[in-house]
Design an enzyme around this catalytic site. Structure first.
Site, PDB file in Angstrom:
ATOM      1  N   LYS A 286      -1.479  -3.256  -0.134  1.00 11.46           N
ATOM      2  CA  LYS A 286      -1.988  -2.195   0.727  1.00 11.46           C
ATOM      3  C   LYS A 286      -1.117  -0.962   0.778  1.00 11.46           C
ATOM      4  CE  LYS A 286      -4.574  -5.161   3.791  1.00 11.46           C
ATOM      5  NZ  LYS A 286      -4.618  -5.777   5.105  1.00 11.46           N
TER       6      LYS A 286
ATOM      7  N   GLY B 264       8.873 -10.198  -2.996  1.00 13.73           N
ATOM      8  CA  GLY B 264       8.570 -11.577  -3.392  1.00 13.73           C
ATOM      9  C   GLY B 264       7.789 -11.714  -4.691  1.00 13.73           C
TER      10      GLY B 264
HETATM   11  P1  AMP Z   1       2.659  -6.761  -1.062  1.00 16.92           P
HETATM   12  O1  AMP Z   1       3.087  -7.900  -0.205  1.00 16.92           O
HETATM   13  O2  AMP Z   1       2.153  -5.583  -0.305  1.00 16.92           O
HETATM   14  O3  AMP Z   1       3.682  -6.378  -2.111  1.00 16.92           O
HETATM   15  O4  AMP Z   1       1.371  -7.250  -1.840  1.00 16.92           O
HETATM   16  C1  AMP Z   1       1.349  -8.378  -2.660  1.00 16.92           C
HETATM   17  C2  AMP Z   1      -0.076  -8.815  -2.794  1.00 16.92           C
HETATM   18  O5  AMP Z   1      -0.838  -7.798  -3.415  1.00 16.92           O
HETATM   19  C3  AMP Z   1      -0.259 -10.042  -3.650  1.00 16.92           C
HETATM   20  O6  AMP Z   1      -0.666 -11.082  -2.806  1.00 16.92           O
HETATM   21  C4  AMP Z   1      -1.373  -9.639  -4.621  1.00 16.92           C
HETATM   22  O7  AMP Z   1      -2.383 -10.619  -4.752  1.00 16.92           O
HETATM   23  C5  AMP Z   1      -1.965  -8.420  -3.963  1.00 16.92           C
HETATM   24  N1  AMP Z   1      -2.678  -7.576  -4.924  1.00 16.92           N
HETATM   25  C6  AMP Z   1      -2.176  -6.987  -6.019  1.00 16.92           C
HETATM   26  N2  AMP Z   1      -3.166  -6.358  -6.705  1.00 16.92           N
HETATM   27  C7  AMP Z   1      -4.310  -6.544  -6.033  1.00 16.92           C
HETATM   28  C8  AMP Z   1      -5.667  -6.146  -6.242  1.00 16.92           C
HETATM   29  N3  AMP Z   1      -6.010  -5.428  -7.293  1.00 16.92           N
HETATM   30  N4  AMP Z   1      -6.587  -6.521  -5.317  1.00 16.92           N
HETATM   31  C9  AMP Z   1      -6.221  -7.272  -4.254  1.00 16.92           C
HETATM   32  N5  AMP Z   1      -4.966  -7.669  -3.999  1.00 16.92           N
HETATM   33  C10 AMP Z   1      -4.012  -7.319  -4.876  1.00 16.92           C
END
Ligand code: AMP
Length: 400
Positions: free
Chosen positions: A201, A357
């Site tokens: 996000k 992570g």
């Molecule tokens: P963050 O904790 O904000 O670094 O986000 C990590 C998460 O982003 C992981 O669980 C991924 O599955 C998710 N993520 C990455 N790319 C996408 C995407 N295209 N659509 C949905 N979720 C995503």
């Protein structure tokens, strides 16, 4: 940070030390730890205390339990793994405060290790409740913070608890190493400076994006958050993740970048799926022309090549957040390609720093952690520290 108080100079003989660790590790469906780097990272601190003849009480959070205890977030599933790593028995208290925690910590002998149940089973933890912090403090003689990953949170166990140990609070060895390594990086930035930001996000990374936008030369954006940017630019994103409340924010970041001559790079293509599942049908398409009913799950081949060519020319690289849904094997290619490009840049003399992570898990899966300059255990904490913000968990130890 010459005045940093660490476990190194403290003699723990006969003392019970309560250590805030970050054991928020990924577990598979059978509760096996799939990446134990966060646990391994604090072993030197634990071992120093035990070697001195002290005992150790470990406290951590795991996941994001909503309403009280949830079995899938129980730290009991880490006991065996930890016990193997330490080569000794690890006791477990099924609540981090209350009778069992008090009794079991009271019985600890020198060399003993006790793991407390998930701190976030109590809402008081994230609220930074003082009474709750006092109950945790009452279990021990010394407080050690070795959880860099949560140092940006003013939670009971990361910050408030330090008040109860005016003379006996200090950083663990991991925290000390993180702080001094990142400071070193910040004091000597080489150019081109490239930041790669991914993850779910935009809402959780606005401050970082705003802050980096006028420091870097190139800002690469991937992950779920890229779709809010693409939509803000007028693209079609199907049912991809999008935060419509942040479209204006995305536009502001884009125009700020323009005014500062910073290049923002969005992926030109994406791997799309008809369902949020590893078994979904997939296709590759332009990232701003995603058909209705499809969603972007990873960056595409052309984007991988573009990003790679920028990364390998850079001299200073910061990376946080995956390019795709890396929990699913079909959508890891983009993230893995970033790892390989980072390794190539490092071997060409660039300074490369990775945190967060999912990015760290990807690097470990490829066995390439030693091919980048520095792997931080922090995600949000690393980014806030790089922004120049004071981390409450750090301040709590530093202040007298
Ligand atoms: P963050 O904790 O904000 O670094 O986000 C990590 C998460 O982003 C992981 O669980 C991924 O599955 C998710 N993520 C990455 N790319 C996408 C995407 N295209 N659509 C949905 N979720 C995503």
């Amino acid at each position: 940070m010459s005045q940093m108080k660490t476990v190194e100079r403290y003699i723990f003989k006969g003392k019970r030390a309560i250590i805030r660790v970050d054991f928020n590790v990924p577990l598979d469906n059978n509760y096996n730890v799939t990446d134990d780097s966060r646990i391994r990272a604090v072993l030197p601190t634990i071992e120093k205390i035990l070697k001195d003849g002290g005992s150790v009480i470990l406290m951590s959070h795991l996941g994001r339990p909503k309403e009280g205890p949830e079995d899938r977030y129980s730290l009991r599933y880490l006991v065996n793994h930890l016990s193997k790593l330490l080569g000794r028995k690890v006791y477990f208290a099924d609540d981090c405060v209350g009778n069992s925690a008090v009794e079991m910590s009271g019985k600890l002998k020198p060399g003993g290790v006790l793991l407390l149940e998930n701190l976030r089973f109590h809402k008081e933890e994230t609220r930074g409740d003082r009474d709750f912090a006092r109950k945790l403090a009452d279990l021990a003689d010394v407080y050690v913070n070795d959880a860099f990953g949560t140092a940006h949170r003013a939670h009971a166990s990361t910050t408030i608890i330090a008040e109860f140990f005016p003379e006996d609070k200090m950083f663990g060895l991991l925290m000390a190493r993180e702080l001094s390594s990142i400071k070193k990086v910040l004091s000597d930035i080489k150019r081109p400076y490239v930041a790669i930001i991914g993850g779910a996000k935009i809402s959780t990374k606005i401050d970082v994006l705003n802050n980096l936008v006028d420091k870097v030369d190139d800002l690469i954006i991937g992950g779920g958050m890229m779709f809010t940017f693409i939509k803000a630019n007028g693209g079609k994103i199907g049912k991809s993740l999008s935060e419509d409340d942040y479209l204006e924010t995305a536009r502001e970041i884009i125009s700020l970048a323009k005014s500062k001559n910073v290049n923002i790079h969005l992926p030109v293509d994406a791997i799309i799926a008809d369902d949020f599942s590893n078994d979904a049908n997939t296709r590759v398409c332009k990232s701003d022309q995603i058909p209705d009913g499809w969603m972007g799950m990873d960056i595409g081949e052309k984007a991988r090549q573009n990003f790679s060519s920028i990364i390998i020319k850079a001299k200073n690289i910061l990376w946080n957040g995956p390019m795709g849904v890396t929990e699913m094997s079909e959508f890891v290619a983009g993230t893995k390609s970033i790892v390989r490009s980072m390794a190539e840049a490092t071997s060409g003399g660039a300074f490369t720093l990775v945190g967060g992570g999912d990015s760290v898990a990807a690097i470990n899966q490829l066995g390439m952690a030693d091919k980048v300059s520095y792997v931080s255990t922090g995600g949000g904490a690393l980014l806030e520290f790089m922004e120049g913000k004071e981390l409450p968990g750090v301040e709590a130890i530093m202040k007298n």
